[in-house]
Design a protein around this motif. Structure first.
Motif, mmCIF file in Angstrom:
data_model
loop_
_atom_site.group_PDB
_atom_site.id
_atom_site.type_symbol
_atom_site.label_atom_id
_atom_site.label_comp_id
_atom_site.label_asym_id
_atom_site.label_seq_id
_atom_site.Cartn_x
_atom_site.Cartn_y
_atom_site.Cartn_z
ATOM 1 N N ASN A 199 0.813 -1.220 0.000
ATOM 2 C CA ASN A 199 0.000 0.000 0.000
ATOM 3 C C ASN A 199 0.846 1.268 0.000
ATOM 4 O O ASN A 199 0.505 2.259 -0.643
ATOM 5 C CB ASN A 199 -0.943 0.009 1.203
ATOM 6 C CG ASN A 199 -2.115 -0.940 1.007
ATOM 7 O OD1 ASN A 199 -2.129 -1.726 0.061
ATOM 8 N ND2 ASN A 199 -3.090 -0.893 1.887
ATOM 9 N N LEU B 140 0.665 4.246 -2.937
ATOM 10 C CA LEU B 140 -0.152 5.273 -2.292
ATOM 11 C C LEU B 140 -0.749 6.252 -3.297
ATOM 12 O O LEU B 140 -1.898 6.698 -3.144
ATOM 13 C CB LEU B 140 0.690 6.029 -1.262
ATOM 14 C CG LEU B 140 -0.084 6.766 -0.168
ATOM 15 C CD1 LEU B 140 -1.026 5.825 0.565
ATOM 16 C CD2 LEU B 140 0.873 7.412 0.817
ATOM 17 N N ALA B 141 0.001 6.596 -4.336
ATOM 18 C CA ALA B 141 -0.522 7.534 -5.331
ATOM 19 C C ALA B 141 -1.751 6.954 -6.027
ATOM 20 O O ALA B 141 -2.747 7.660 -6.249
ATOM 21 C CB ALA B 141 0.564 7.868 -6.356
ATOM 22 N N LYS C 91 -4.767 6.983 -3.649
ATOM 23 C CA LYS C 91 -5.359 8.323 -3.557
ATOM 24 C C LYS C 91 -6.131 8.670 -4.823
ATOM 25 O O LYS C 91 -7.229 9.235 -4.763
ATOM 26 C CB LYS C 91 -4.254 9.356 -3.312
ATOM 27 C CG LYS C 91 -3.655 9.343 -1.913
ATOM 28 C CD LYS C 91 -2.533 10.350 -1.800
ATOM 29 C CE LYS C 91 -1.976 10.414 -0.397
ATOM 30 N NZ LYS C 91 -2.959 10.972 0.564
ATOM 31 N N ALA D 226 -9.377 7.045 -4.841
ATOM 32 C CA ALA D 226 -10.157 7.318 -3.625
ATOM 33 C C ALA D 226 -10.528 6.034 -2.890
ATOM 34 O O ALA D 226 -11.667 5.851 -2.446
ATOM 35 C CB ALA D 226 -11.404 8.124 -3.971
ATOM 36 N N GLU E 104 -8.938 4.895 -0.118
ATOM 37 C CA GLU E 104 -8.298 4.867 1.198
ATOM 38 C C GLU E 104 -9.077 3.996 2.191
ATOM 39 O O GLU E 104 -8.498 3.210 2.944
ATOM 40 C CB GLU E 104 -8.167 6.291 1.763
ATOM 41 C CG GLU E 104 -7.158 7.175 1.033
ATOM 42 C CD GLU E 104 -7.799 7.992 -0.066
ATOM 43 O OE1 GLU E 104 -7.201 9.010 -0.453
ATOM 44 O OE2 GLU E 104 -8.891 7.603 -0.543
#
Length: 590
Positions: A217, A221-222, A225, A228, A230
């Motif tokens: 993860n 991370l990009a 994000k 969406a 998360e």
């Protein structure tokens, strides 16, 4: 093999230090039980006066009749005993902790170096986070056991032997009663230990799952994000952590039962000594001082065994971790490193592929590939995704071994060459080049010992990196961040090319190096290639045909076979598959 035997075999170089640490532990325990003996002697002096143990010519053949002098002697001995205990406790802590750090350090380095030597096929079935868990958490768990658990085991054994000797010297009957619970305690500890082992193996696997999920993860991370997701990924982490928590809870429920069971056995032994010893003392069968010694020593013998629960828990956690770490170290290396030596400055990089076949699992990737590449040639391999272009490079670098056929480098089968020498002859620029979390200068000089500032500057100039480097506030001293995240994709690729140029290899390989860069960067790389490819064999793996127009020979691959070969203009004139692919990419009408 049992994990403890594996660990002892691995630590064979430290046997002398382990023996010394064990000696310090034994001496510390010897001085540790003497205060109880001195307490008994003091009680004997106070109660019996000039008829005490010390007054009967038992101390170096001379009796001490004066009671005050007897107490002074005991006080002096007490000081010596406490100093001896403290001194050897310092030595054993120093030695055991040093050993734990040394073995941990060696095992981590050996494991990491071993992992680096494993073929890429090993990593296809492994998760990075799980390997990180072994190299970090599991080795740390082993170190914690060596820090404290090993000492506690030795001290329990020593105290059992030493105190038993005192017991039998003073009152054999009480000795048998006091020692009776020990076999039950040991049996219970081993019984629990055997059942804890699979539970802690499950805990370590669950810990590896959590680490793998977190690592995955953080790297993505990009993307998380951007989509969406998360909350979704937080739920995945919660599920993995719940599995780890549940596995730990099952182990804790079992391990928590050890101490109460041991306490019951200790209670029986201590009560028997207290009551039966008191009855003997009241009836003249045992002196008051000896009774005091036995009562105190019973506590010193039995109560430390309550820590067997903690030791057993720590031991099982450590053995589960040790088995994973040493099991990783025993993973066989599929590709041999040793072989005939080859100096890069003497290599010409003439390549031959003779009937090469390779497949990932059951999927053929290269089929009966045969071709020759002369020294100094620039040769390109193009084709659709999955046609075998990058696989060909991976075989040349010996990331994998072909199932059939062979590859020759200057007339020598690469399987017979020293692997490090072969790779030192190759400059490799991948699609996603790895940059270290260092400065730009350190990344350009990566893998080249003793590179001068002038050489680094020239490599940057040839790769057309100099312009953007000089715009940075710190220039070549600018840190690029983890995996070069502070730079753009095009800048990273130019630094990767500069690194390959500085290496000055006889063979240069660009594996989809321009597939993810802008047109300006692609043009810069092409200009650099026109210069640096002179006089060296160059292989270009590309999806964009515009990248390979100037190659001496272009091979079009389809399903692992070469279906067309020639120069760009010749292939277009032929009007075959290459020409069709060119029209598709450029938008030209047939």
């Amino acid at each position: 093999m049992h994990p403890l035997k594996m660990l002892l075999a691995y630590a064979s170089a430290y046997r002398a230090q382990i023996r010394l640490a064990t000696l310090y532990t034994v001496l510390n325990k010897f001085f540790d039980i003497l205060p109880e003996v001195l307490i008994g002697a003091a009680v004997d002096v106070v109660v019996r006066g000039d008829q005490s143990f010390l007054a009967r010519k038992v101390l170096l053949g001379f009796g001490i009749s004066d009671t005050w002098q007897q107490l002074l002697v005991l006080g002096s001995l007490n000081v010596l005993v406490w100093c001896g205990e403290s001194f050897f406790e310092y030595l054993l802590e120093l030695k055991w902790r040093g050993l734990a750090q040394d073995i941990q350090h060696d095992l981590r380095l050996d494991s990491y170096q071993h992992v680096q030597k494993l073929s890429l096929s090993f990593f296809e079935n492994q998760r990075t986070g799980a390997l990180m868990s072994v190299l970090n958490d599991d080795i740390n768990q082993m170190e914690r056991f060596l820090n404290g658990g090993a000492t506690q085991i030795i001290q329990v054994l020593c105290s059992s032997v030493m105190i038993s000797a005192v017991f039998f010297a003073l009152q054999p009957g009480i000795a048998l009663i006091a020692l009776l619970p020990i076999p039950l305690i040991l049996f219970g500890a081993f019984w629990f230990q055997k059942r804890l082992a699979p539970r802690y193996a499950e805990v370590r696997e669950a810990a590896g799952d959590v680490s793998a999920r977190l690592n995955n993860n953080l790297l993505g991370l990009a993307t998380i994000k951007a989509f969406a997701t998360e909350a979704l990924e937080a739920e995945h982490i919660r599920e993995a952590s719940d599995r780890y928590r549940s596995a730990n809870a099952r182990a804790i429920r079992f391990s928590s039962a050890i101490t109460p069971v041991i306490r019951m056995a200790i209670l029986a032994g201590f009560t028997a000594t207290l009551v039966y010893g008191g009855w003997l003392t009241l009836h003249g069968g045992l002196e008051v001082g000896a009774y005091s010694v036995l009562v105190f020593l019973t506590q010193r013998l039995l109560w430390p065994m309550t820590r067997l629960a903690e030791v057993a828990d720590m031991y099982q956690r450590s053995m589960a971790s040790t088995q994973r770490a040493l099991g990783l170290l025993e993973t066989p290396i599929g590709i041999a490193y040793e072989g005939q030596h080859l100096r890069p400055e003497q290599a010409r990089a003439a390549l031959q592929f003779e009937g090469v076949n390779f497949a990932y699992a059951e999927t053929p990737t290269l089929q009966d590939l045969t071709l020759s590449i002369a020294p100094g040639q620039t040769v390109a391999f193009v084709g659709s995704t999955g046609s075998g272009k990058s696989t060909l490079v991976k075989l040349l670098l010996r990331f994998y071994e072909p199932q059939q056929g062979r590859i020759l480098f200057d007339g020598i089968a690469i399987a017979e060459l020293n692997l490090q020498d072969l790779r030192r002859c190759i400059g490799y620029v991948a699609q996603d080049s790895f940059l270290t979390d260092g400065t730009i200068a350190e990344n350009i000089a990566y893998g080249v010992d003793g590179a001068s500032e002038a050489q680094i500057l020239e490599a940057a100039r040839l790769s057309e990196s100099l312009e953007f480097i000089e715009r940075l506030p710190l220039g070549f001293a600018t840190r690029v961040g983890e995996r070069g995240q502070k730079l753009s994709g095009g800048q990273r690729q130019r630094l990767a090319l500069a690194r390959a140029i500085l290496k000055n290899p006889p063979l240069l390989i660009l594996d989809e190096a321009t597939s993810a860069v802008d047109n300006e960067t692609e043009a810069a790389i092409q200009r650099s290639l026109a210069v640096v490819s002179q006089g060296r064999t160059t292989l270009i793996i590309a999806h964009r045909l515009s990248t390979v127009r100037q190659a001496d020979c272009i091979h079009l691959l389809e399903r692992g076979r070469i279906i067309e070969s020639g120069r760009h203009e010749d292939l277009l004139a032929r009007g075959g598959a290459y020409a069709a692919l060119w029209r598709l990419q450029t938008g030209e009408q047939a």
